[in-house]
Motif scaffolding. Sequence first.
Motif, PDB file in Angstrom:
ATOM      1  N   LEU A   1      33.751 110.463  25.562  1.00 10.32           N
ATOM      2  CA  LEU A   1      34.089 111.881  25.698  1.00 10.32           C
ATOM      3  C   LEU A   1      34.383 112.529  24.352  1.00 10.32           C
ATOM      4  O   LEU A   1      34.296 113.757  24.226  1.00 10.32           O
ATOM      5  CB  LEU A   1      35.278 112.046  26.648  1.00 10.32           C
ATOM      6  N   ALA A   2      34.721 111.712  23.349  1.00  7.01           N
ATOM      7  CA  ALA A   2      34.863 112.259  22.002  1.00  7.01           C
ATOM      8  C   ALA A   2      33.499 112.559  21.398  1.00  7.01           C
ATOM      9  O   ALA A   2      33.358 113.436  20.555  1.00  7.01           O
ATOM     10  CB  ALA A   2      35.632 111.281  21.108  1.00  7.01           C
ATOM     11  N   GLY A   3      32.485 111.814  21.855  1.00  7.68           N
ATOM     12  CA  GLY A   3      31.149 111.973  21.290  1.00  7.68           C
ATOM     13  C   GLY A   3      30.244 112.907  22.052  1.00  7.68           C
ATOM     14  O   GLY A   3      29.213 113.338  21.530  1.00  7.68           O
ATOM     15  N   GLY A   4      30.589 113.240  23.309  1.00  6.76           N
ATOM     16  CA  GLY A   4      29.724 114.104  24.103  1.00  6.76           C
ATOM     17  C   GLY A   4      30.494 114.848  25.164  1.00  6.76           C
ATOM     18  O   GLY A   4      31.430 114.314  25.765  1.00  6.76           O
ATOM     19  N   LYS A   5      30.109 116.090  25.411  1.00  8.39           N
ATOM     20  CA  LYS A   5      30.727 116.875  26.474  1.00  8.39           C
ATOM     21  C   LYS A   5      30.440 116.225  27.829  1.00  8.39           C
ATOM     22  O   LYS A   5      29.376 115.639  28.032  1.00  8.39           O
ATOM     23  CB  LYS A   5      30.178 118.301  26.464  1.00  8.39           C
ATOM     24  N   PRO A   6      31.375 116.330  28.790  1.00 12.25           N
ATOM     25  CA  PRO A   6      31.162 115.668  30.080  1.00 12.25           C
ATOM     26  C   PRO A   6      29.903 116.130  30.796  1.00 12.25           C
ATOM     27  O   PRO A   6      29.221 115.338  31.437  1.00 12.25           O
ATOM     28  CB  PRO A   6      32.435 116.008  30.873  1.00 12.25           C
ATOM     29  N   GLU A   7      29.559 117.427  30.674  1.00 14.45           N
ATOM     30  CA  GLU A   7      28.347 117.911  31.338  1.00 14.45           C
ATOM     31  C   GLU A   7      27.093 117.313  30.714  1.00 14.45           C
ATOM     32  O   GLU A   7      26.106 117.044  31.403  1.00 14.45           O
ATOM     33  CB  GLU A   7      28.288 119.441  31.315  1.00 14.45           C
ATOM     34  N   ALA A   8      27.136 117.066  29.401  1.00 16.12           N
ATOM     35  CA  ALA A   8      25.984 116.460  28.729  1.00 16.12           C
ATOM     36  C   ALA A   8      25.858 114.990  29.104  1.00 16.12           C
ATOM     37  O   ALA A   8      24.749 114.491  29.313  1.00 16.12           O
ATOM     38  CB  ALA A   8      26.106 116.629  27.225  1.00 16.12           C
ATOM     39  N   VAL A   9      26.992 114.295  29.180  1.00 17.52           N
ATOM     40  CA  VAL A   9      26.973 112.881  29.567  1.00 17.52           C
ATOM     41  C   VAL A   9      26.467 112.738  30.998  1.00 17.52           C
ATOM     42  O   VAL A   9      25.614 111.889  31.296  1.00 17.52           O
ATOM     43  CB  VAL A   9      28.375 112.257  29.425  1.00 17.52           C
ATOM     44  N   ALA A  10      26.960 113.581  31.904  1.00 11.72           N
ATOM     45  CA  ALA A  10      26.532 113.527  33.302  1.00 11.72           C
ATOM     46  C   ALA A  10      25.041 113.804  33.430  1.00 11.72           C
ATOM     47  O   ALA A  10      24.318 113.114  34.163  1.00 11.72           O
ATOM     48  CB  ALA A  10      27.334 114.540  34.130  1.00 11.72           C
ATOM     49  N   ALA A  11      24.570 114.811  32.704  1.00 10.13           N
ATOM     50  CA  ALA A  11      23.151 115.162  32.771  1.00 10.13           C
ATOM     51  C   ALA A  11      22.283 114.043  32.206  1.00 10.13           C
ATOM     52  O   ALA A  11      21.219 113.732  32.746  1.00 10.13           O
ATOM     53  CB  ALA A  11      22.902 116.460  32.014  1.00 10.13           C
ATOM     54  N   ALA A  12      22.731 113.412  31.122  1.00  6.25           N
ATOM     55  CA  ALA A  12      21.966 112.323  30.518  1.00  6.25           C
ATOM     56  C   ALA A  12      21.867 111.136  31.471  1.00  6.25           C
ATOM     57  O   ALA A  12      20.818 110.484  31.553  1.00  6.25           O
ATOM     58  CB  ALA A  12      22.614 111.891  29.204  1.00  6.25           C
ATOM     59  N   ILE A  13      22.941 110.866  32.200  1.00  8.12           N
ATOM     60  CA  ILE A  13      22.918 109.775  33.186  1.00  8.12           C
ATOM     61  C   ILE A  13      21.935 110.099  34.298  1.00  8.12           C
ATOM     62  O   ILE A  13      21.112 109.258  34.686  1.00  8.12           O
ATOM     63  CB  ILE A  13      24.334 109.533  33.746  1.00  8.12           C
ATOM     64  N   GLN A  14      21.982 111.313  34.812  1.00 14.18           N
ATOM     65  CA  GLN A  14      21.084 111.683  35.899  1.00 14.18           C
ATOM     66  C   GLN A  14      19.633 111.750  35.444  1.00 14.18           C
ATOM     67  O   GLN A  14      18.708 111.506  36.213  1.00 14.18           O
ATOM     68  CB  GLN A  14      21.525 113.016  36.501  1.00 14.18           C
ATOM     69  N   GLN A  15      19.437 112.057  34.182  1.00 12.97           N
ATOM     70  CA  GLN A  15      18.093 112.147  33.609  1.00 12.97           C
ATOM     71  C   GLN A  15      17.606 110.775  33.116  1.00 12.97           C
ATOM     72  O   GLN A  15      16.461 110.642  32.694  1.00 12.97           O
ATOM     73  CB  GLN A  15      18.118 113.124  32.426  1.00 12.97           C
ATOM     74  N   GLU A  16      18.499 109.768  33.171  1.00 12.08           N
ATOM     75  CA  GLU A  16      18.205 108.424  32.661  1.00 12.08           C
ATOM     76  C   GLU A  16      17.804 108.477  31.190  1.00 12.08           C
ATOM     77  O   GLU A  16      16.873 107.800  30.734  1.00 12.08           O
ATOM     78  CB  GLU A  16      17.128 107.734  33.512  1.00 12.08           C
ATOM     79  N   ASN A  17      18.537 109.271  30.443  1.00 11.90           N
ATOM     80  CA  ASN A  17      18.260 109.496  29.028  1.00 11.90           C
ATOM     81  C   ASN A  17      19.012 108.448  28.198  1.00 11.90           C
ATOM     82  O   ASN A  17      20.088 108.702  27.665  1.00 11.90           O
ATOM     83  CB  ASN A  17      18.679 110.917  28.639  1.00 11.90           C
ATOM     84  N   ILE A  18      18.430 107.267  28.084  1.00 15.28           N
ATOM     85  CA  ILE A  18      19.071 106.172  27.356  1.00 15.28           C
ATOM     86  C   ILE A  18      19.215 106.503  25.876  1.00 15.28           C
ATOM     87  O   ILE A  18      20.210 106.138  25.238  1.00 15.28           O
ATOM     88  CB  ILE A  18      18.284 104.869  27.557  1.00 15.28           C
ATOM     89  N   ALA A  19      18.245 107.215  25.321  1.00 16.09           N
ATOM     90  CA  ALA A  19      18.306 107.573  23.902  1.00 16.09           C
ATOM     91  C   ALA A  19      19.560 108.385  23.590  1.00 16.09           C
ATOM     92  O   ALA A  19      20.217 108.172  22.566  1.00 16.09           O
ATOM     93  CB  ALA A  19      17.056 108.356  23.506  1.00 16.09           C
ATOM     94  N   PHE A  20      19.897 109.316  24.470  1.00 21.40           N
ATOM     95  CA  PHE A  20      21.107 110.124  24.268  1.00 21.40           C
ATOM     96  C   PHE A  20      22.355 109.266  24.449  1.00 21.40           C
ATOM     97  O   PHE A  20      23.284 109.320  23.636  1.00 21.40           O
ATOM     98  CB  PHE A  20      21.127 111.289  25.253  1.00 21.40           C
ATOM     99  N   LEU A  21      22.383 108.470  25.519  1.00 23.88           N
ATOM    100  CA  LEU A  21      23.586 107.693  25.834  1.00 23.88           C
ATOM    101  C   LEU A  21      23.911 106.688  24.734  1.00 23.88           C
ATOM    102  O   LEU A  21      25.085 106.447  24.436  1.00 23.88           O
ATOM    103  CB  LEU A  21      23.406 106.974  27.170  1.00 23.88           C
ATOM    104  N   THR A  22      22.901 106.096  24.119  1.00 24.39           N
ATOM    105  CA  THR A  22      23.157 105.096  23.083  1.00 24.39           C
ATOM    106  C   THR A  22      23.614 105.721  21.764  1.00 24.39           C
ATOM    107  O   THR A  22      24.004 105.006  20.845  1.00 24.39           O
ATOM    108  CB  THR A  22      21.909 104.233  22.821  1.00 24.39           C
ATOM    109  N   LYS A  23      23.600 107.043  21.685  1.00 25.46           N
ATOM    110  CA  LYS A  23      24.173 107.717  20.522  1.00 25.46           C
ATOM    111  C   LYS A  23      25.693 107.846  20.633  1.00 25.46           C
ATOM    112  O   LYS A  23      26.376 108.134  19.656  1.00 25.46           O
ATOM    113  CB  LYS A  23      23.572 109.125  20.363  1.00 25.46           C
ATOM    114  N   LEU A  24      26.214 107.633  21.836  1.00 27.64           N
ATOM    115  CA  LEU A  24      27.651 107.765  22.062  1.00 27.64           C
ATOM    116  C   LEU A  24      28.383 106.550  21.503  1.00 27.64           C
ATOM    117  O   LEU A  24      27.851 105.435  21.504  1.00 27.64           O
ATOM    118  CB  LEU A  24      27.929 107.909  23.559  1.00 27.64           C
ATOM    119  N   PRO A  25      29.621 106.730  21.018  1.00 28.69           N
ATOM    120  CA  PRO A  25      30.371 105.626  20.405  1.00 28.69           C
ATOM    121  C   PRO A  25      30.560 104.454  21.362  1.00 28.69           C
ATOM    122  O   PRO A  25      30.976 104.632  22.510  1.00 28.69           O
ATOM    123  CB  PRO A  25      31.720 106.270  20.057  1.00 28.69           C
TER     124      PRO A  25
END
Length: 211
Positions: free
Chosen positions: A88-112
């Motif tokens: 949550l320090a690295g990404g807004k909750p709406e962005a994290v939720a959307a990345a999970i639903q979109q299966e956006n591994i590239a975005f998620l692996t940028k998180l700490p």
Amino acid sequence: MIDFVRGRVIHWETEYVIVDVRDIGYQVYTPNPYSFVKNDDAVTIFTHHHVREDATLLFGFATREEQSMFRKLLEVSGIGPRVALGILAGGKPEAVAAAIQQENIAFLTKLPGIGKKTAQRMILDLKDKLDALTTGFGGAAAGLALVDMMDSGGGASEGGTAWQEAREALAALGYTAAELDRAWHVLKGTVKPDETVDALMKKALQQLFKG
């Protein structure tokens, strides 16, 4: 269960704030401690009360959405409170939720603290559990748009999400928009893509102290 605390922030460090609630000081770990620095005004911090064998800890958030996302993240195998806080320090909750639903591994692996396997577990464990959350965020479309902006290296405005959070915290400390713009003009050429809010705060303060 302590669901929220309301009081004055009387001290802050890089990982937590101390909130004075009727002469009792609560230590609350939070994604961005500097966002709660508001002079003598009382603030409400939504909390998660975490109990383990050797400690009782409070984790705190500025919004209900952050609190809900934090609790969802704790359901994922391998993600504890510290890692969830870092997400949550690295990404807004709406962005994290959307990345999970979109299966956006590239975005998620940028998180700490998130590698490919953990990102895959997040998608597997949470993809079907975030509908209510994304509705609270104003719909998945807004979250997906934010993911697209962050994936392309941008944010709501110049500097990306980390700088925007750092900027808001510095503004709460009393710095003007002009001062912050000048600091960013000096810093932006040296900022790394994975720079944290705390690191940007420190760099900006060093520049601001120089005048």
